[in-house]
Design an enzyme around this catalytic site. Structure first.
Site, PDB file in Angstrom:
ATOM      1  N   GLY A  33      -2.513   6.300   5.356  1.00  0.00           N
ATOM      2  CA  GLY A  33      -1.112   5.867   5.356  1.00  0.00           C
ATOM      3  C   GLY A  33      -0.803   4.670   6.241  1.00  0.00           C
ATOM      4  O   GLY A  33       0.341   4.496   6.685  1.00  0.00           O
ATOM      5  N   ASN A  35      -0.615   1.603   5.324  1.00  0.00           N
ATOM      6  CA  ASN A  35       0.345   0.752   4.598  1.00  0.00           C
ATOM      7  C   ASN A  35       1.754   1.338   4.656  1.00  0.00           C
ATOM      8  O   ASN A  35       2.728   0.599   4.782  1.00  0.00           O
ATOM      9  CB  ASN A  35      -0.105   0.554   3.148  1.00  0.00           C
ATOM     10  CG  ASN A  35      -1.131  -0.557   3.010  1.00  0.00           C
ATOM     11  OD1 ASN A  35      -0.817  -1.719   3.245  1.00  0.00           O
ATOM     12  ND2 ASN A  35      -2.365  -0.198   2.679  1.00  0.00           N
ATOM     13  N   ARG A 112      -4.986   7.845  -7.277  1.00  0.00           N
ATOM     14  CA  ARG A 112      -5.038   8.347  -8.653  1.00  0.00           C
ATOM     15  C   ARG A 112      -4.231   7.447  -9.570  1.00  0.00           C
ATOM     16  O   ARG A 112      -3.301   6.778  -9.133  1.00  0.00           O
ATOM     17  CB  ARG A 112      -4.466   9.767  -8.740  1.00  0.00           C
ATOM     18  CG  ARG A 112      -5.421  10.835  -8.234  1.00  0.00           C
ATOM     19  CD  ARG A 112      -6.595  11.014  -9.202  1.00  0.00           C
ATOM     20  NE  ARG A 112      -7.679  11.776  -8.604  1.00  0.00           N
ATOM     21  CZ  ARG A 112      -8.723  11.259  -7.936  1.00  0.00           C
ATOM     22  NH1 ARG A 112      -8.826   9.965  -7.770  1.00  0.00           N
ATOM     23  NH2 ARG A 112      -9.662  12.024  -7.435  1.00  0.00           N
ATOM     24  N   ASN A 128       1.923  -1.548  -6.577  1.00  0.00           N
ATOM     25  CA  ASN A 128       0.696  -1.048  -5.966  1.00  0.00           C
ATOM     26  C   ASN A 128       0.087  -2.150  -5.111  1.00  0.00           C
ATOM     27  O   ASN A 128       0.254  -3.335  -5.404  1.00  0.00           O
ATOM     28  CB  ASN A 128      -0.294  -0.669  -7.078  1.00  0.00           C
ATOM     29  CG  ASN A 128      -1.618  -0.163  -6.536  1.00  0.00           C
ATOM     30  OD1 ASN A 128      -1.660   0.671  -5.623  1.00  0.00           O
ATOM     31  ND2 ASN A 128      -2.720  -0.660  -7.080  1.00  0.00           N
ATOM     32  N   HIS A 130      -3.616  -3.460  -3.861  1.00  0.00           N
ATOM     33  CA  HIS A 130      -5.041  -3.280  -4.164  1.00  0.00           C
ATOM     34  C   HIS A 130      -5.861  -4.219  -3.276  1.00  0.00           C
ATOM     35  O   HIS A 130      -5.504  -5.392  -3.117  1.00  0.00           O
ATOM     36  CB  HIS A 130      -5.305  -3.588  -5.647  1.00  0.00           C
ATOM     37  CG  HIS A 130      -6.730  -3.347  -6.035  1.00  0.00           C
ATOM     38  ND1 HIS A 130      -7.223  -2.078  -6.283  1.00  0.00           N
ATOM     39  CD2 HIS A 130      -7.776  -4.200  -6.178  1.00  0.00           C
ATOM     40  CE1 HIS A 130      -8.513  -2.167  -6.574  1.00  0.00           C
ATOM     41  NE2 HIS A 130      -8.876  -3.442  -6.524  1.00  0.00           N
ATOM     42  N   GLU A 196      -3.046  -6.601   3.791  1.00  0.00           N
ATOM     43  CA  GLU A 196      -2.211  -5.672   3.007  1.00  0.00           C
ATOM     44  C   GLU A 196      -0.961  -5.316   3.791  1.00  0.00           C
ATOM     45  O   GLU A 196       0.136  -5.197   3.227  1.00  0.00           O
ATOM     46  CB  GLU A 196      -2.978  -4.380   2.700  1.00  0.00           C
ATOM     47  CG  GLU A 196      -4.155  -4.549   1.756  1.00  0.00           C
ATOM     48  CD  GLU A 196      -4.871  -3.228   1.496  1.00  0.00           C
ATOM     49  OE1 GLU A 196      -4.193  -2.212   1.264  1.00  0.00           O
ATOM     50  OE2 GLU A 196      -6.111  -3.208   1.544  1.00  0.00           O
TER      51      GLU A 196
HETATM   52  C1  GRF Z   1      -5.884   0.372   1.161  1.00  0.00           C
HETATM   53  O1  GRF Z   1      -6.942  -0.524   1.316  1.00  0.00           O
HETATM   54  C2  GRF Z   1      -5.361   0.287  -0.245  1.00  0.00           C
HETATM   55  O2  GRF Z   1      -5.348  -1.003  -0.765  1.00  0.00           O
HETATM   56  C3  GRF Z   1      -6.369   1.114  -0.982  1.00  0.00           C
HETATM   57  O3  GRF Z   1      -6.618   2.208  -0.118  1.00  0.00           O
HETATM   58  C4  GRF Z   1      -6.381   1.804   1.222  1.00  0.00           C
HETATM   59  C5  GRF Z   1      -5.360   2.752   1.767  1.00  0.00           C
HETATM   60  O4  GRF Z   1      -5.106   2.544   3.124  1.00  0.00           O
HETATM   61  N1  GRF Z   1      -5.886   1.478  -2.291  1.00  0.00           N
HETATM   62  P1  GRF Z   1      -3.922   3.312   3.846  1.00  0.00           P
HETATM   63  O5  GRF Z   1      -3.924   4.759   3.381  1.00  0.00           O
HETATM   64  O6  GRF Z   1      -2.633   2.624   3.514  1.00  0.00           O
HETATM   65  O7  GRF Z   1      -4.253   3.228   5.301  1.00  0.00           O
END
Ligand code: GRF
Length: 227
Positions: A33, A35, A112, A128, A130, A196
Site C-alpha cells: 500500500g 501508493n 488481480r 491503474n 503499472h 509511481e
Molecule cells: C507497485 O509497483 C505497482 O505498480 C504494482 O505493485 C506495486 C504495489 O506497490 N502493481 P504498493 O502496494 O503500492 O506499495
C-alpha cells in the site's frame, strides 16, 4: 450526490468542478500500500483535491490495510475464498464502492484483473498504476525483472485508464527512470516505485481538476487555467 463525469469536455472545464472539486476515491490494494500512502500524503499536504473514502483489498492482514486504518478510512477485505466466484467477489467489491459513492476507482498495487462487468459499471472511472512504460512489459507482476531481462536502458511507470484489455487502456501519464548496468530487480523496482508515488497522485489531481480529455485511446491533458 452528483457523480463527477471525468471525461465530458463540458464538465472538464466547468468552474464548479475545477479546481474545488473533491474527488471521492475508492482505492484497491493487495499488499504494502505504498501508493495508497502516497495518495493519502498528497491529500494531507493539500496538493490533491480528493478524499480516500474507501479501501478494498483482496488479501487480509496486509500493510496497506494498516495504512487505511491509521488514516481513518473505511476498509474491507474481499478475499477470493469468501465468494463462489471471482465475478461474485468483484461484484461485492463494486457494491462496496458504490455504497461509498466513489467518483474514481484507483488500482494501487491491486494484483488481480477486475471482472468485465465491474469495469463496465465504472466506465472510464477506473485507473491503474503499472511499473513499466506501457505498452512494454504489460500484463505481468514482474515488470522490473522483465525489463532487466530484456535489456532496456529506460523504464518507468504508467498511469492509465482500465479497460477490458489488460494494461492497455488510454495512458494518462508516464514517468521514466534510467536502467543502470548494476541494477537488480529490487533496485530497479524501487526506483520505479518512487516515480509511481509521484505519478499516481498527479494523475488523480489532473482528473480532479477536470483536465483529462479522452479522445479515442488518447488521453489529452488540458493546460491548467491561469485566471
Ligand atoms: C507497485 O509497483 C505497482 O505498480 C504494482 O505493485 C506495486 C504495489 O506497490 N502493481 P504498493 O502496494 O503500492 O506499495
Amino acid at each position: 450526490m452528483t457523480q463527477v463525469d471525468l471525461r465530458s469536455p463540458e464538465t472538464a472545464l466547468a468552474p464548479e468542478v475545477s479546481p474545488t472539486a473533491c474527488l471521492r476515491l475508492g482505492v484497491l490494494i493487495s499488499g504494502r500500500g505504498s501508493n495508497l500512502q502516497a495518495i493519502l500524503d498528497s491529500i494531507a499536504r493539500d496538493v490533491l483535491p480528493a478524499r480516500v473514502v474507501a479501501v478494498a483489498s483482496n488479501h487480509a492482514g496486509v500493510l496497506g490495510l494498516d495504512r487505511a486504518e491509521r488514516a481513518g478510512v473505511p476498509w474491507y477485505v474481499f478475499s477470493r475464498e469468501a465468494y463462489p466466484s471471482r465475478r461474485a467477489r468483484d461484484e461485492a467489491m463494486a457494491e462496496f464502492l458504490r455504497y461509498h459513492e466513489i467518483d474514481l476507482v484507483v488500482l494501487a498495487g491491486y494484483d488481480r484483473v477486475l471482472a468485465p462487468a465491474v469495469i463496465a459499471s465504472f466506465h472510464d472511472r477506473i485507473i491503474n498504476v503499472h511499473p513499466s512504460l506501457l505498452p512494454a512489459f504489460g500484463g505481468t507482476l514482474h515488470a522490473a525483472a522483465e525489463a532487466l531481462r530484456y535489456g532496456v536502458k529506460v523504464s518507468g511507470c504508467t498511469v492509465h485508464f482500465v479497460t477490458d484489455d489488460l494494461d492497455a487502456g488510454p495512458i494518462i501519464l508516464q514517468r521514466a527512470v534510467p536502467v543502470r548496468d548494476d541494477d537488480t530487480e529490487v533496485t530497479l523496482a524501487a526506483r520505479i516505485l518512487a516515480e509511481e508515488h509521484k505519478a499516481l497522485p498527479e494523475a488523480i489531481r489532473l482528473l480532479a481538476e477536470g483536465r483529462v480529455r479522452l479522445e479515442g485511446r488518447r488521453a489529452r491533458i488540458i493546460p491548467a487555467r491561469t485566471d
